[in-house]
Design an enzyme around this catalytic site. Structure first.
Site, PDB file in Angstrom:
ATOM      1  N   TRP A  21       0.840  -1.217   0.000  1.00  0.00           N
ATOM      2  CA  TRP A  21       0.000   0.000   0.000  1.00  0.00           C
ATOM      3  C   TRP A  21       0.868   1.258   0.000  1.00  0.00           C
ATOM      4  O   TRP A  21       1.883   1.283   0.693  1.00  0.00           O
ATOM      5  CB  TRP A  21      -0.904   0.013   1.239  1.00  0.00           C
ATOM      6  N   GLN A  27       6.030   5.280  -4.648  1.00  0.00           N
ATOM      7  CA  GLN A  27       7.391   5.563  -4.177  1.00  0.00           C
ATOM      8  C   GLN A  27       8.385   4.521  -4.684  1.00  0.00           C
ATOM      9  O   GLN A  27       9.584   4.735  -4.650  1.00  0.00           O
ATOM     10  CB  GLN A  27       7.434   5.530  -2.633  1.00  0.00           C
ATOM     11  N   ASP A  49       1.397  -8.886   0.617  1.00  0.00           N
ATOM     12  CA  ASP A  49       0.006  -8.410   0.570  1.00  0.00           C
ATOM     13  C   ASP A  49      -0.185  -7.341  -0.505  1.00  0.00           C
ATOM     14  O   ASP A  49       0.675  -6.474  -0.696  1.00  0.00           O
ATOM     15  CB  ASP A  49      -0.358  -7.821   1.941  1.00  0.00           C
ATOM     16  N   TYR A  54      -4.700  -0.572  -4.877  1.00  0.00           N
ATOM     17  CA  TYR A  54      -3.409   0.071  -4.611  1.00  0.00           C
ATOM     18  C   TYR A  54      -2.822   0.592  -5.921  1.00  0.00           C
ATOM     19  O   TYR A  54      -2.542  -0.184  -6.850  1.00  0.00           O
ATOM     20  CB  TYR A  54      -2.412  -0.892  -3.941  1.00  0.00           C
ATOM     21  N   SER A 210      -0.641  -1.745   9.159  1.00  0.00           N
ATOM     22  CA  SER A 210      -0.101  -0.491   9.730  1.00  0.00           C
ATOM     23  C   SER A 210       0.452  -0.659  11.141  1.00  0.00           C
ATOM     24  O   SER A 210       0.047   0.061  12.071  1.00  0.00           O
ATOM     25  CB  SER A 210      -1.139   0.642   9.690  1.00  0.00           C
ATOM     26  N   ALA A 213       1.548   2.601  12.434  1.00  0.00           N
ATOM     27  CA  ALA A 213       0.573   3.692  12.272  1.00  0.00           C
ATOM     28  C   ALA A 213       1.046   4.650  11.174  1.00  0.00           C
ATOM     29  O   ALA A 213       1.110   5.863  11.366  1.00  0.00           O
ATOM     30  CB  ALA A 213       0.340   4.417  13.602  1.00  0.00           C
ATOM     31  N   GLN A 292      14.669  -0.066   5.460  1.00  0.00           N
ATOM     32  CA  GLN A 292      13.541  -0.182   6.403  1.00  0.00           C
ATOM     33  C   GLN A 292      13.143  -1.647   6.572  1.00  0.00           C
ATOM     34  O   GLN A 292      12.867  -2.098   7.685  1.00  0.00           O
ATOM     35  CB  GLN A 292      12.339   0.625   5.904  1.00  0.00           C
ATOM     36  N   GLU A 295      15.692  -3.245   8.825  1.00  0.00           N
ATOM     37  CA  GLU A 295      15.526  -2.813  10.225  1.00  0.00           C
ATOM     38  C   GLU A 295      14.288  -3.484  10.845  1.00  0.00           C
ATOM     39  O   GLU A 295      14.360  -4.032  11.949  1.00  0.00           O
ATOM     40  CB  GLU A 295      15.375  -1.283  10.283  1.00  0.00           C
TER      41      GLU A 295
HETATM   42  N1  LIG Z   1      -6.667  -3.805   4.561  1.00  0.00           N
HETATM   43  C1  LIG Z   1      -6.481  -2.518   4.637  1.00  0.00           C
HETATM   44  O1  LIG Z   1      -7.442  -1.718   4.627  1.00  0.00           O
HETATM   45  C2  LIG Z   1      -5.078  -1.981   4.704  1.00  0.00           C
HETATM   46  C3  LIG Z   1      -4.854  -0.619   4.982  1.00  0.00           C
HETATM   47  C4  LIG Z   1      -3.541  -0.182   5.058  1.00  0.00           C
HETATM   48  C5  LIG Z   1      -2.487  -1.075   4.861  1.00  0.00           C
HETATM   49  N2  LIG Z   1      -2.743  -2.387   4.566  1.00  0.00           N
HETATM   50  C6  LIG Z   1      -1.653  -3.363   4.308  1.00  0.00           C
HETATM   51  O2  LIG Z   1      -0.720  -3.332   5.369  1.00  0.00           O
HETATM   52  C7  LIG Z   1       0.568  -3.011   4.879  1.00  0.00           C
HETATM   53  C8  LIG Z   1       1.338  -2.256   5.921  1.00  0.00           C
HETATM   54  O3  LIG Z   1       0.662  -1.027   6.213  1.00  0.00           O
HETATM   55  P1  LIG Z   1       1.502   0.314   6.272  1.00  0.00           P
HETATM   56  O4  LIG Z   1       2.311   0.447   5.040  1.00  0.00           O
HETATM   57  O5  LIG Z   1       0.560   1.400   6.629  1.00  0.00           O
HETATM   58  O6  LIG Z   1       2.481  -0.055   7.503  1.00  0.00           O
HETATM   59  P2  LIG Z   1       3.237   0.860   8.557  1.00  0.00           P
HETATM   60  O7  LIG Z   1       4.290  -0.014   9.127  1.00  0.00           O
HETATM   61  O8  LIG Z   1       2.291   1.484   9.510  1.00  0.00           O
HETATM   62  O9  LIG Z   1       3.881   2.036   7.702  1.00  0.00           O
HETATM   63  C9  LIG Z   1       4.856   1.716   6.733  1.00  0.00           C
HETATM   64  C10 LIG Z   1       5.571   2.999   6.314  1.00  0.00           C
HETATM   65  O10 LIG Z   1       6.306   3.560   7.409  1.00  0.00           O
HETATM   66  C11 LIG Z   1       7.579   3.990   6.960  1.00  0.00           C
HETATM   67  N3  LIG Z   1       8.579   3.099   7.596  1.00  0.00           N
HETATM   68  C12 LIG Z   1       8.558   1.741   7.648  1.00  0.00           C
HETATM   69  N4  LIG Z   1       9.623   1.279   8.317  1.00  0.00           N
HETATM   70  C13 LIG Z   1      10.332   2.361   8.690  1.00  0.00           C
HETATM   71  C14 LIG Z   1      11.538   2.504   9.411  1.00  0.00           C
HETATM   72  N5  LIG Z   1      12.191   1.452   9.898  1.00  0.00           N
HETATM   73  N6  LIG Z   1      12.013   3.759   9.614  1.00  0.00           N
HETATM   74  C15 LIG Z   1      11.340   4.846   9.151  1.00  0.00           C
HETATM   75  N7  LIG Z   1      10.194   4.760   8.442  1.00  0.00           N
HETATM   76  C16 LIG Z   1       9.682   3.525   8.224  1.00  0.00           C
HETATM   77  C17 LIG Z   1       7.569   3.850   5.437  1.00  0.00           C
HETATM   78  O11 LIG Z   1       7.019   5.027   4.849  1.00  0.00           O
HETATM   79  P3  LIG Z   1       7.899   6.275   4.350  1.00  0.00           P
HETATM   80  O12 LIG Z   1       9.312   5.820   4.148  1.00  0.00           O
HETATM   81  O13 LIG Z   1       7.233   6.698   3.085  1.00  0.00           O
HETATM   82  O14 LIG Z   1       7.739   7.300   5.411  1.00  0.00           O
HETATM   83  C18 LIG Z   1       6.601   2.713   5.236  1.00  0.00           C
HETATM   84  O15 LIG Z   1       6.036   2.679   3.951  1.00  0.00           O
HETATM   85  C19 LIG Z   1       0.275  -2.251   3.568  1.00  0.00           C
HETATM   86  O16 LIG Z   1       1.358  -2.254   2.684  1.00  0.00           O
HETATM   87  C20 LIG Z   1      -0.893  -3.030   3.029  1.00  0.00           C
HETATM   88  O17 LIG Z   1      -0.449  -4.205   2.409  1.00  0.00           O
HETATM   89  C21 LIG Z   1      -4.021  -2.845   4.490  1.00  0.00           C
END
Ligand SMILES: NC(=O)c1ccc[n+]([C@@H]2O[C@H](COP(=O)([O-])OP(=O)(O)OC[C@H]3O[C@@H](n4cnc5c(N)ncnc54)[C@H](OP(=O)(O)O)[C@@H]3O)[C@@H](O)[C@H]2O)c1
Length: 323
Positions: A21, A27, A49, A54, A210, A213, A292, A295
């Site tokens: 997502w 990106q 996933d 998306y 997420s 978050a 990321q 990490e």
């Molecule tokens: N079913 C649903 O409705 C739904 C909704 C949302 C997501 N999802 C699924 O869940 C997955 C994960 O959600 P999410 O992407 O929102 O997860 P998240 O872990 O809350 O956020 C991930 C974002 O945080 C930043 N990040 C990740 N690791 C980092 C680190 N070590 N240091 C600094 N920044 C870091 C990156 O964005 P930046 O580098 O751009 O800042 C990354 O894209 C999605 O890809 C999707 O497959 C499902």
């Protein structure tokens, strides 16, 4: 890496997984996606996933292309997609879970992913305008046709999940086996309270989203919005208020003390905390960069160091700040 059963099903998913997502198509191009997926795979991740919506189908195309290049045996990977919002206009093409949309949508996703079947298919949101019975039959038929192996829901209420399960059980259809809810230190109630009966009663599995978050729990939004972050993307404007919330960022500051004591980063602490919940089958992580992924995968080790006392401290810090 440990592999957990997806609820009552026999399918085993890596307890950490990777989603696409925001990132793929916005990106991350095909090469970067391939590198991120390979980095996750190297740590034992088997579940990736995705969703039709998306990047309006582009994310599935990128993952399909990346998987083709990675050439992993199909039996070793678990791939998902999700349907509800649609990618084209028309009364039966968006914001629906009706039979016509679903049967068409799966064919589009398989084409973009260059696959014969997906492992998991989710109803991405509930649709109040389609009887659950009609949706359950369409999901069952998708499985019977060999286009998907398991079906589930995303952000459905406990009552809606229960209804889908009952309809499927009564009519001898494939039952929904998993739900994909948001779950992180600031968003706990649905997983910890609302769904609590469903784990034992119907064997619900969870692929949670997420864990950071959207990045708030990395601590990087404490001084505003970094230019290379999700919060800076024009289409993600709706996230800015939450990401820059002063109170929550102060809570993140307090969590950093715990992370430092455990010798880990905030991201690792937040992901490890999700892993500690045995109801969670897999924590879907997100990443815009390979660093990321690397990490975040180390959260697996951190989870072993999160003692009951550390979990209590974390609970006290976030108490009253979650929804
Ligand atoms: N079913 C649903 O409705 C739904 C909704 C949302 C997501 N999802 C699924 O869940 C997955 C994960 O959600 P999410 O992407 O929102 O997860 P998240 O872990 O809350 O956020 C991930 C974002 O945080 C930043 N990040 C990740 N690791 C980092 C680190 N070590 N240091 C600094 N920044 C870091 C990156 O964005 P930046 O580098 O751009 O800042 C990354 O894209 C999605 O890809 C999707 O497959 C499902």
């Amino acid at each position: 890496m440990n592999y957990r059963r997806l609820g009552r099903s026999g399918l085993k998913v890596s307890e950490l997984s990777l989603g696409s997502w925001v990132t793929y198509g916005n990106q991350v191009d095909t090469n970067a996606a391939r590198e991120c997926m390979a980095a996750a795979w190297d740590q034992g991740v088997n579940f990736f996933d995705n969703a039709e919506v998306y990047a309006a189908g582009k994310s599935e195309e990128i993952m399909g292309e990346a998987l083709k290049k990675l050439a992993w045996p199909r039996i070793k990977v678990v791939i998902s997609t999700k349907f509800f919002w649609g990618i084209s206009d028309g009364p039966n093409e968006k914001n629906t879970l009706n039979r016509k949309y679903l049967m068409n949508a799966i064919d589009g996703s398989l084409k973009r992913l260059q696959m014969d079947y997906v492992d998991l298919v989710f109803c991405h949101r509930p649709d109040p305008n389609t009887p659950i019975e009609e949706t359950a039959w369409a999901m069952h038929d998708m499985i019977v046709q060999g286009k998907a192996l398991y079906w589930g829901t995303s952000e459905w209420s406990a009552a809606e999940i229960w209804a889908a399960h009952e309809i499927a059980a009564r009519q001898h259809l494939h039952k929904p086996v998993m739900e994909q809810p948001q779950y992180n230190l600031f968003h706990r109630k649905r997983v910890e309270s609302e769904y609590s009966r469903l784990y034992g009663d119907i064997g619900l599995g969870l692929t949670t989203w997420s864990p950071l978050a959207s990045g708030l729990l990395t601590g990087k939004y404490r001084k505003g919005i970094p230019p290379d972050s999700r919060g800076a993307l024009p289409r993600m404007g709706f996230l800015v208020e939450g990401l820059t919330d002063k109170t929550r960022n102060a809570v993140v500051g307090e969590l950093e003390t715990v992370a430092k004591e455990l010798g880990c980063t905030l991201s690792q602490l937040a992901i490890a905390w999700c892993l500690k919940n045995p109801r969670v089958s897999t924590v879907i992580t997100g990443a815009s960069k390979v660093e990321q992924v690397k990490e975040n995968m180390k959260a697996l080790e951190v989870a072993h160091r999160l003692t009951g006392a550390a979990m209590d401290r974390i609970d006290n810090i976030v108490a009253g700040h979650d929804d």
